[in-house]
Write a protein that holds these residues in place. Structure first.
Motif, PDB file in Angstrom:
ATOM      1  N   LEU A 164      36.379  38.472  36.415  1.00  0.00           N
ATOM      2  CA  LEU A 164      37.496  37.585  36.101  1.00  0.00           C
ATOM      3  C   LEU A 164      36.989  36.575  35.078  1.00  0.00           C
ATOM      4  O   LEU A 164      36.180  35.702  35.396  1.00  0.00           O
ATOM      5  CB  LEU A 164      37.938  36.887  37.387  1.00  0.00           C
ATOM      6  CG  LEU A 164      39.177  36.009  37.344  1.00  0.00           C
ATOM      7  CD1 LEU A 164      40.402  36.788  36.899  1.00  0.00           C
ATOM      8  CD2 LEU A 164      39.417  35.406  38.729  1.00  0.00           C
ATOM      9  N   ILE A 199      35.192  44.096  44.338  1.00  0.00           N
ATOM     10  CA  ILE A 199      34.261  43.000  44.072  1.00  0.00           C
ATOM     11  C   ILE A 199      34.811  42.236  42.874  1.00  0.00           C
ATOM     12  O   ILE A 199      34.945  42.793  41.785  1.00  0.00           O
ATOM     13  CB  ILE A 199      32.855  43.529  43.750  1.00  0.00           C
ATOM     14  CG1 ILE A 199      32.283  44.269  44.975  1.00  0.00           C
ATOM     15  CG2 ILE A 199      31.948  42.384  43.307  1.00  0.00           C
ATOM     16  CD1 ILE A 199      30.996  45.004  44.679  1.00  0.00           C
ATOM     17  N   LEU A 200      35.156  40.993  43.089  1.00  0.00           N
ATOM     18  CA  LEU A 200      35.758  40.192  42.031  1.00  0.00           C
ATOM     19  C   LEU A 200      34.738  39.140  41.589  1.00  0.00           C
ATOM     20  O   LEU A 200      34.445  38.192  42.320  1.00  0.00           O
ATOM     21  CB  LEU A 200      37.044  39.523  42.534  1.00  0.00           C
ATOM     22  CG  LEU A 200      37.866  38.757  41.503  1.00  0.00           C
ATOM     23  CD1 LEU A 200      38.410  39.695  40.425  1.00  0.00           C
ATOM     24  CD2 LEU A 200      39.031  38.025  42.178  1.00  0.00           C
ATOM     25  N   ILE A 201      34.170  39.373  40.424  1.00  0.00           N
ATOM     26  CA  ILE A 201      33.151  38.444  39.916  1.00  0.00           C
ATOM     27  C   ILE A 201      33.854  37.329  39.159  1.00  0.00           C
ATOM     28  O   ILE A 201      34.480  37.570  38.124  1.00  0.00           O
ATOM     29  CB  ILE A 201      32.153  39.170  38.986  1.00  0.00           C
ATOM     30  CG1 ILE A 201      31.513  40.363  39.713  1.00  0.00           C
ATOM     31  CG2 ILE A 201      31.080  38.191  38.487  1.00  0.00           C
ATOM     32  CD1 ILE A 201      30.648  41.230  38.811  1.00  0.00           C
ATOM     33  N   ASP A 202      33.737  36.143  39.665  1.00  0.00           N
ATOM     34  CA  ASP A 202      34.476  34.998  39.125  1.00  0.00           C
ATOM     35  C   ASP A 202      33.543  34.162  38.266  1.00  0.00           C
ATOM     36  O   ASP A 202      32.677  33.461  38.775  1.00  0.00           O
ATOM     37  CB  ASP A 202      35.018  34.175  40.300  1.00  0.00           C
ATOM     38  CG  ASP A 202      35.498  32.792  39.889  1.00  0.00           C
ATOM     39  OD1 ASP A 202      35.899  32.631  38.720  1.00  0.00           O
ATOM     40  OD2 ASP A 202      35.482  31.892  40.750  1.00  0.00           O
ATOM     41  N   CYS A 203      33.709  34.236  36.962  1.00  0.00           N
ATOM     42  CA  CYS A 203      32.875  33.402  36.082  1.00  0.00           C
ATOM     43  C   CYS A 203      33.679  32.256  35.482  1.00  0.00           C
ATOM     44  O   CYS A 203      33.252  31.630  34.512  1.00  0.00           O
ATOM     45  CB  CYS A 203      32.189  34.235  34.998  1.00  0.00           C
ATOM     46  SG  CYS A 203      33.273  34.799  33.684  1.00  0.00           S
ATOM     47  N   THR A 204      34.820  31.975  36.056  1.00  0.00           N
ATOM     48  CA  THR A 204      35.640  30.880  35.521  1.00  0.00           C
ATOM     49  C   THR A 204      35.092  29.527  35.949  1.00  0.00           C
ATOM     50  O   THR A 204      34.329  29.413  36.894  1.00  0.00           O
ATOM     51  CB  THR A 204      37.089  30.968  36.041  1.00  0.00           C
ATOM     52  OG1 THR A 204      37.117  30.663  37.438  1.00  0.00           O
ATOM     53  CG2 THR A 204      37.686  32.337  35.820  1.00  0.00           C
TER      54      THR A 204
END
Lengths: 210, 210
Positions: A64, A85-90
């Motif tokens: 994301l 698997i939601l990779i959140d780099c926000t």
């Protein structure tokens, strides 16, 4: 691995290109699929483009990588993410990038500044373990650890910077006192790394430059 | 310089000893002046002990090195701090050290986890500049930068750790998803260092170990 990437900006394109280079299949998803296709073409056969829903469906892991203001809409557009698997780099940055819009409204240092009338409060040394101070040598190999400091009085900050550097630390100006909202969580992170997550106290933060 | 030190614990004693070793005069202040005197005696002629008010009066700069719960009382005991440089190394830690009691109630990642039903959210890559990703080489000299990741699903975290390390970053487990409350302020700090404070974007965070 199949990796869906929501967002075609700097972060999405950067990580997507790197992962494609390692042999993963990446699918960039955008509100503008043509933009995603163009990006994918520039990367090569391991990359493709499509809608946000395409990216979410494609990836075992989904990155994301959206501006904060577009994040909720992007999740809605993604459809089901159950089991992904939601990779959140926000980061929930304010429009001017200078604060977070979620979860951060004050800091200990700002409270202290209210309590200590007239004092020139400078936040510093809050993310270094006392054990490092007591060890007889603050250096990590030949490297000085970073001590961040922030405050609203330039002269006071200059003096504190001197008090930091003469102890063989690197002093980095972290801006106004309200940035204790970032430094205190950094202190908390190190507490957790040292005590909760098994790294011990012989660790310190460093800003790498090149 | 004359430096007052409020608190005789690990941080106060550590910094006080180091500054005394550099030739500064330090006065430790405590609710228990005898404890402060004993500490001072162990350090040598550049150190002395007294009350909290003594330390506040003595120092051109005053280090505030108290447990958070004792901080407000210590400031009250200090008397006037008008014009003093007050170096705040406290962190407003909860009693179990695993969270901050001031200013941090949620994070973008936790909001995302609410929005993205069923997804295994892992916070990662939120404090590295896209410019580093696009540069063709993520290493700083020979050193890999640190990418922190946190989340609540161990398997998902393991996969993300692999996706980090194969890009020549060092992956460090930062605990549960709620620790995005620390990682997002770190991202914000780097945004400010890079864009607001003149360091540019060719910087990255590193956890030093020894």
């Amino acid at each position: 691995m199949n990796i869906g990437i929501i967002g075609t900006g700097n972060m999405g394109s950067g990580l997507g290109k790197l992962w494609a280079g390692k042999g993963h299949k990446v699918l960039f998803g955008s509100r503008d699929p043509q933009k995603a296709n163009t990006l994918a073409s520039s990367i090569g056969p391991n990359a493709s483009g499509g809608t946000i829903a395409d990216a979410a469906k494609f990836g075992e892991a989904v990155l994301l990588a959206t501006p904060w203001a577009a994040t909720r809409d992007a999740i809605n557009a993604a459809g089901s993410l159950v089991g992904k698997i939601l990779i959140d780099c926000t980061n929930p940055l304010a429009p001017d990038y200078m604060s977070l819009v979620v979860g951060h409204t004050t800091s200990g240092a700002e409270e202290i500044a209210k309590w200590a009338t007239g004092a020139k409060v400078v936040k510093a040394f809050n993310a270094v373990f006392a054990q490092v101070l007591h060890s007889g040598n603050p250096l990590f190999g030949s490297e000085p650890a970073t001590i961040f400091y922030c405050g609203d009085d330039a002269q006071a900050k200059g003096i504190v910077a001197g008090l930091i550097t003469e102890l063989d630390f690197e002093a980095i100006d972290a801006g106004p006192l309200k940035n204790a909202r970032a430094l205190e969580p950094l202190g908390e992170l190190f507490v957790q790394l040292g005590y909760g997550l098994g790294m011990g106290t012989n660790i310190a933060v460093k800003v790498l430059r090149r």
